[in-house]
Motif scaffolding. Structure first.
Motif, PDB file in Angstrom:
ATOM      1  N   GLY A  12       0.842  -1.189   0.000  1.00  0.00           N
ATOM      2  CA  GLY A  12       0.000   0.000   0.000  1.00  0.00           C
ATOM      3  C   GLY A  12       0.875   1.237   0.000  1.00  0.00           C
ATOM      4  N   ARG A  13       0.298   2.363  -0.322  1.00  0.00           N
ATOM      5  CA  ARG A  13       1.084   3.591  -0.358  1.00  0.00           C
ATOM      6  C   ARG A  13       1.434   4.034   1.060  1.00  0.00           C
ATOM      7  N   SER A  16      -0.718   4.280   4.711  1.00  0.00           N
ATOM      8  CA  SER A  16      -1.974   3.526   4.672  1.00  0.00           C
ATOM      9  C   SER A  16      -2.129   2.587   5.862  1.00  0.00           C
ATOM     10  N   LYS A  18       0.086   0.150   6.921  1.00  0.00           N
ATOM     11  CA  LYS A  18       0.576  -1.209   6.689  1.00  0.00           C
ATOM     12  C   LYS A  18       1.326  -1.766   7.894  1.00  0.00           C
ATOM     13  N   ASP A 118      -5.460   0.417   1.832  1.00  0.00           N
ATOM     14  CA  ASP A 118      -5.763   1.706   1.216  1.00  0.00           C
ATOM     15  C   ASP A 118      -6.315   2.665   2.255  1.00  0.00           C
ATOM     16  N   SER A 119      -6.126   3.943   2.003  1.00  0.00           N
ATOM     17  CA  SER A 119      -6.671   5.011   2.833  1.00  0.00           C
ATOM     18  C   SER A 119      -6.739   6.264   1.973  1.00  0.00           C
ATOM     19  N   SER A 120      -7.449   7.261   2.448  1.00  0.00           N
ATOM     20  CA  SER A 120      -7.530   8.519   1.705  1.00  0.00           C
ATOM     21  C   SER A 120      -6.172   9.215   1.716  1.00  0.00           C
ATOM     22  N   ASP A 121      -5.934  10.075   0.719  1.00  0.00           N
ATOM     23  CA  ASP A 121      -4.655  10.791   0.634  1.00  0.00           C
ATOM     24  C   ASP A 121      -4.381  11.593   1.897  1.00  0.00           C
ATOM     25  N   ASP A 123      -5.576  11.091   4.995  1.00  0.00           N
ATOM     26  CA  ASP A 123      -5.278  10.208   6.119  1.00  0.00           C
ATOM     27  C   ASP A 123      -3.868   9.641   6.014  1.00  0.00           C
ATOM     28  N   ARG A 124      -3.461   9.298   4.794  1.00  0.00           N
ATOM     29  CA  ARG A 124      -2.122   8.725   4.632  1.00  0.00           C
ATOM     30  C   ARG A 124      -1.046   9.738   5.038  1.00  0.00           C
ATOM     31  N   ASN A 166      -8.276   0.781   5.310  1.00  0.00           N
ATOM     32  CA  ASN A 166      -7.768   0.855   6.676  1.00  0.00           C
ATOM     33  C   ASN A 166      -8.201   2.177   7.305  1.00  0.00           C
TER      34      ASN A 166
END
Length: 697
Positions: A12-13, A16, A18, A118-121, A123-124, A166
């Motif tokens: 994941g980016r 996110s 992980k 995954d998560s919103s930009d 939140d990340r 997530n």
């Protein structure tokens, strides 16, 4: 050298979640397994080292672990910006590797499963900077650009076995663990987790009440994206024994709660959503179904009269015939949609009682209290003796017959349909079939009800109108997000009881009802004495005897009733009953597959006739003429044939597509005109409830 481990990548980016997900997932897996954990951030060679880090990870970490050997690798010193100390990651029963690129293309052949978090930009970024503070912030854009370039060339989410949104609320690890249990490659190592799932306990409560079923469903599930109401809307009082048995129970459930899940299958791919995680598996649907349902996991509580003890509910579409001898045709709707209900309300319309069922989880007590209050509220002042929901739902039904309804178009004109009847009779003359169950479809497009279109179509109100005008023992309302199935089916496809008793009840032969009693009685007598209709029915009885025999105890197949007449609100129908007993130890899902699709919707012999139908109809049937019902944790199933069924698909842009399948059995002596009139008769019950007419031309 150690035994080859199971290796799971969590990708994941950045930001996110992980790392947290991997640590929490490892903690849960360590209850039953030895687990190793590797973080890719320890090996990336600097802030511009994503590609090089992935290469190092594959060659120095993943490759030896795949062979069951310790991985010796050089860490990165983020303070000195240079290679750091040498480290060793030892193989274990399960190895979790997490980080950006963990599921990269070069790594995937060495992995058993890939999880994409995954998560919103926003939140990340917030999470990443909160974790690494000022150290990361100057390099955020640089690293994000590398991720973007890497994903443009290697879009890992498209290859992931599990996707999880997530939300950082603590639910992701349990959701992911539940989703992983659906991956065949992981099933052997996750056997302890699977056994724990099968060891669940059932809480059950009986309430002496006869609540209005529609009010109860609306109270409990009006906000549920996925919900099922298997609705015996035909009052069992006064019915013959067989009819009363079919009309006794209604089941109301959604996919909420700790164990709630939703599954969709299309063209060989099954996607199961558990909370915020979704697992994707490749393979036949009935094989998947046998894995999640094919053994008894719960027994019915004492005094409970229904076979449903929680489990899977929904529909199987006709195009699943690709797994049972038919050709591979793609449908516009999923080939199967099911929810797993870990809690449900079962209404007993004979005993006038409501049963509350829930798996014993931390959230069970709260739901049971909510359900008790909903049953009490729906029972207050209810005059519903048979579950027809009419006591308080009159204010929310569609306009009465006579007002303008949707403008339907027929896929086949009258001339075209009669021509296909002639072609079917030619196939019969040539010896390629004995009976061809030819179908067509009526379709319409209308607005979704909204403030801008208050007269638009509301699926819920539409179903209430259908069930009021055409009550049936196997009526159902299925909501799967944008897809709604509203059925008033009178026909049982197949029942398998927990003890292995099997029953099929095909319908072949239909006459319309008439308001004038004498004429109505004459129509019933005409059907009862019709040689053609009896021949149609007997051919399907023979086909089903053969279908059931593949998994039945030798000598147990018997015909309990042959060509008996049953009357419903809009039609008289000819019904037969075939019983058998499942051979102990045989897979129940495969027994369902052996009978699918219903012979009353194909003709005989089944396989060759399905090929004829593919050519004549030249279009998928979708939900229509598949099956609707449940697969219980008791090992029981009860499925209806998906006829008298309206399929409602919202496009998300304010319009809704409607589809209504209709058809009839063609034999050598069929009259094209009479067959065409029969499909008009069968469509009447649904069209009249919508205030719509059968299209002319």
């Amino acid at each position: 050298m150690s035994p080859t481990p199971v290796i799971i990548a969590i990708d994941g980016r950045s930001g996110s979640g992980k790392t947290t997900l991997a640590i929490e997932l490892a903690a849960r897996l360590r209850e039953h397994h030895k687990v190793s954990l590797f973080h890719l951030e320890d090996i990336y060679p600097g802030w511009n080292g994503l590609a090089a880090g992935i290469e190092r990870y594959v060659t120095t970490v993943l490759s030896p672990l795949r062979r069951g050997e310790p991985a010796e690798w050089v860490s990165w010193d983020w303070d000195r910006h240079y290679d750091g100390v040498a480290r060793v990651t030892r193989p274990a029963e399960i190895v979790l590797v997490e980080g950006v690129g963990a599921g990269a293309e070069a790594a995937r052949p060495l992995l058993d499963a890939v999880i994409w978090a995954d998560s919103s930009d926003q939140d990340r970024r917030t999470r990443a900077l909160a974790r690494d503070g000022d150290t990361y912030e100057p390099f955020w854009d640089q690293w994000a650009a590398q991720e973007q370039d890497w994903l443009a060339a290697d879009y890992v989410p498209a290859h992931a076995d599990v996707h999880v949104l997530n939300l950082a609320d603590g639910t992701a690890p349990d959701d992911v663990l539940q989703a992983l249990q659906y991956l065949p490659a992981l099933a052997p190592v996750l056997l302890p987790e699977l056994e724990a799932r099968r060891g669940l306990q059932l809480r059950a409560e009986r309430i002496g009440a006869a609540p209005d079923a529609a009010r109860l469903f609306e109270a409990l599930y009006r906000h549920s994206p996925n919900a099922v109401w298997l609705d015996s809307s035909l009052n069992p009082a006064g019915l013959a024994r067989e009819g009363a048995e079919r009309s006794r129970f209604s089941i109301l459930a959604d996919d909420g709660g700790r164990f709630g899940q939703a599954a969709r299958h299309s063209s060989g791919l099954t996607r199961v959503r558990a909370g915020q995680a979704t697992a994707t598996t490749d393979g036949p649907f009935f094989r998947w179904l046998d894995g999640v349902w094919g053994r008894r996991a719960l027994r019915a509580p004492e005094g409970y009269p229904c076979e449903f003890t929680l489990g899977w509910l929904g529909y199987l579409g006709y195009e699943l015939k690709r797994e049972t001898g038919g050709s591979d045709v793609a449908a516009g709707t999923p080939d199967a949609c099911l929810i797993f209900a870990g809690r449900a309300v079962v209404l007993d319309h004979v005993e006038r009682s409501a049963w509350l069922l829930a798996l014993d989880t931390p959230d069970a007590a709260e739901w049971l209290e909510t359900a008790r209050l909903a049953v009490a509220a729906a029972d207050a002042g209810s005059t519903d003796a048979g579950g027809d929901g009419s006591g308080s739902s009159g204010a929310v039904v569609l306009p009465e017959l006579g007002t303008a309804g949707p403008d339907f178009t027929a896929r086949d004109s009258e001339v075209s349909y009669k021509s296909k009847i002639t072609e079917a009779q030619h196939e019969i003359t040539e010896g390629n079939s004995y009976e061809v169950c030819l179908t067509t479809a009526l379709t319409a497009t209308t607005a979704v009800v909204s403030t801008l279109a208050p007269d638009g179509l509301d699926p819920w109100r539409t179903y209430l109108a259908l069930r009021r005008r055409n009550p049936a023992p196997f009526a159902s309302y299925l909501r799967f997000g944008e897809l709604t199935v509203a059925s008033t089916s009178p026909e049982r496809f197949l029942r398998i009881a927990a003890d292995g008793a099997m029953r099929a009840e095909p319908i072949k032969g239909t006459r319309r009802r008439d308001a004038e009693p004498g004429r109505d009685a004459a129509l019933r007598q005409e059907l009862e004495s019709s040689p053609k209709d009896r021949a149609e029915n007997i051919m399907i009885v023979d086909l089903l005897r053969n279908d059931l025999s593949h998994f039945a105890v030798p000598g147990s197949v018997s015909v309990l009733r042959l060509c008996e007449i049953e009357s419903y609100a809009t039609v008289h129908q000819m019904v037969s009953t075939i019983d058998a007993r499942l051979r102990p130890g045989l897979p129940r899902a495969e027994a369902v597959a052996a009978c699918f699709p219903a012979g009353s919707m194909t003709g005989a012999p089944k396989v060759s006739t399905m090929a004829i139908l593919d050519r004549l109809e030249a279009a998928p049937r979708g939900v229509y003429s598949g099956a609707i019902g449940y697969f219980s944790l008791s090992g029981a199933t009860d499925l209806a044939v998906a006829i008298r069924t309206l399929v409602i698909s919202a496009d998300g842009e304010g319009s809704t597509a409607l589809s209504l399948g209709v058809g009839g059995a063609i034999t050598a002596d069929s009259s094209p005109q009479e067959e065409y009139e029969e499909i008009r008769t069968k469509a009447f019950g649904v069209l009249s409830a919508l205030g719509a007419d059968f299209p002319e031309g």
